[in-house]
Design a protein around this motif. Structure first.
Motif, mmCIF file in Angstrom:
data_model
loop_
_atom_site.group_PDB
_atom_site.id
_atom_site.type_symbol
_atom_site.label_atom_id
_atom_site.label_comp_id
_atom_site.label_asym_id
_atom_site.label_seq_id
_atom_site.Cartn_x
_atom_site.Cartn_y
_atom_site.Cartn_z
ATOM 1 N N LEU A 132 -25.698 -44.923 -17.241
ATOM 2 C CA LEU A 132 -24.727 -45.543 -16.341
ATOM 3 C C LEU A 132 -25.279 -46.850 -15.775
ATOM 4 N N ARG A 190 -18.036 -36.651 -12.854
ATOM 5 C CA ARG A 190 -17.711 -37.500 -11.714
ATOM 6 C C ARG A 190 -16.293 -38.027 -11.943
ATOM 7 N N LEU A 221 -19.083 -41.069 -17.104
ATOM 8 C CA LEU A 221 -18.655 -40.480 -15.829
ATOM 9 C C LEU A 221 -17.966 -39.136 -16.048
ATOM 10 N N GLU A 244 -14.550 -40.970 -9.819
ATOM 11 C CA GLU A 244 -15.002 -42.319 -10.191
ATOM 12 C C GLU A 244 -14.430 -42.712 -11.542
ATOM 13 N N ALA A 245 -14.403 -41.744 -12.456
ATOM 14 C CA ALA A 245 -13.858 -42.024 -13.786
ATOM 15 C C ALA A 245 -12.392 -42.399 -13.701
#
Length: 323
Positions: free
Chosen positions: A213, A242, A237, A245-246
């Motif tokens: 990332l 996550r 992500l 956030e994705a």
């Protein structure tokens, strides 16, 4: 008489030492170098640079240039005859210190600065060629060492750094490869393939998704419009669970590129993960509107329908015959 004799000896000694001049030594050193007598050349130039009676050494640019040439020749010499003259690392350092001293003393356009630059370029080329030969012989670790040594000669060179990283990767020296590639990135000299290689190593070899990332974010700063990097970030992500956030990344990507079916597919997948089948169906259908042959979107949409049907069957099976 004994006292007078002692004083005369002292006087002779002082006179001889006081008259020491390095000029003749440098000339002899240069002549020996030209004849390939590296042992004599080194001995003479080392003597020329010893402290004289007044505590000084020769500061002429030519003398430093000659010293650089001699130690360069010692470094590049691969014969057994002169292998013990000086350690390779030391010889290279002395050669570079000497050429850089010339450049420090003289103007850029002066003769010995021009000559010194030529010697440095030749030295760099010779070391890189050695690295290339070792690489072609599948001696990847040796190639890596050579390319890294070239950076002693040209500290800001990107070619040797890139080749060094590639050779290290081939030698499975992954930490060294990543270090070389990261230096390129830090200097602003990394291309897209360099970032992709770093991402691959961290994802596949190191299994470090946090670093994946981080590298993706670095790459996006340099290539903000690159679709592959955006997709890589979203995928990472999702794998890291996550999802919030994705989803933000996906919504931004869709606003920038509303006809990309991949983003709708990913968004449908995220809703799947959240067990929001209604929204996942909407997104998969959008992906299929843009690309009817999208295999994964078709498959996942079928799975959602299948799971819904299974829930209905389960409810029916739990009913009594009267119901």
């Amino acid at each position: 008489k004994k006292l007078i004799f002692a004083l005369l000896l002292l006087g002779v000694g002082t006179f001889t030492y006081g008259q020491y001049v390095p000029k003749g030594k440098v000339a002899k050193a240069e002549s020996s170098l030209n004849q390939g007598e590296l042992d004599i050349a080194k001995a003479e130039i080392d003597e020329a640079f010893k402290v004289d009676a007044k505590g000084k050494v020769s500061t002429a640019a030519k003398n430093w240039y000659t010293k650089g040439r001699i130690y360069k020749a010692i470094y590049l010499d691969d014969s057994t005859e002169y292998k013990d003259l000086a350690p390779k690392e030391e010889a290279l350092k002395v050669a570079m210190d000497s050429f850089n001293k010339v450049k420090e003393m003289e103007k850029e356009t002066s003769t010995y600065v021009v000559f010194s630059d030529q010697e440095i370029n030749q030295l760099y080329g010779a070391i890189v060629n050695i690295g290339a030969e070792r690489y072609n012989e599948n001696d990847f670790e040796g190639a890596y060492r050579s390319f890294m040594t070239a950076l002693v000669v040209a500290p800001n060179d990107t070619t040797a750094l890139l080749y060094g990283g590639v050779a290290a990767q081939q030698a499975n020296m992954l930490d060294e490869a990543l270090d070389a590639f990261q230096q390129l990135a830090d200097n602003g000299d990394a291309n897209l393939d360099t970032y992709k290689t770093m991402i691959y190593i961290y994802r596949t070899e190191k299994e470090d998704l946090e670093k994946v990332l981080s590298i993706v974010d670095q790459a996006l700063q340099k290539f903000p419009e690159n679709k592959e990097l955006a997709q890589e970030k979203i995928t990472t992500l999702i794998v890291m669970e996550r999802s919030d956030e994705a989803q933000e990344e996906l919504e931004t990507a869709i606003s920038n590129e509303p006809t990309n079916s991949l983003y709708y597919y990913f968004l449908g997948y995220l809703y799947d993960v959240k067990e929001d089948s209604e929204n996942s169906i909407v997104q998969y259908k959008k992906a299929l509107e843009l690309n009817p042959e999208y295999y994964e979107a078709n498959y996942n949409l079928a799975v959602v329908y299948y799971n819904q049907a299974r829930e209905v069957i389960s409810e029916l099976n739990n009913l009594s015959l009267d119901e």
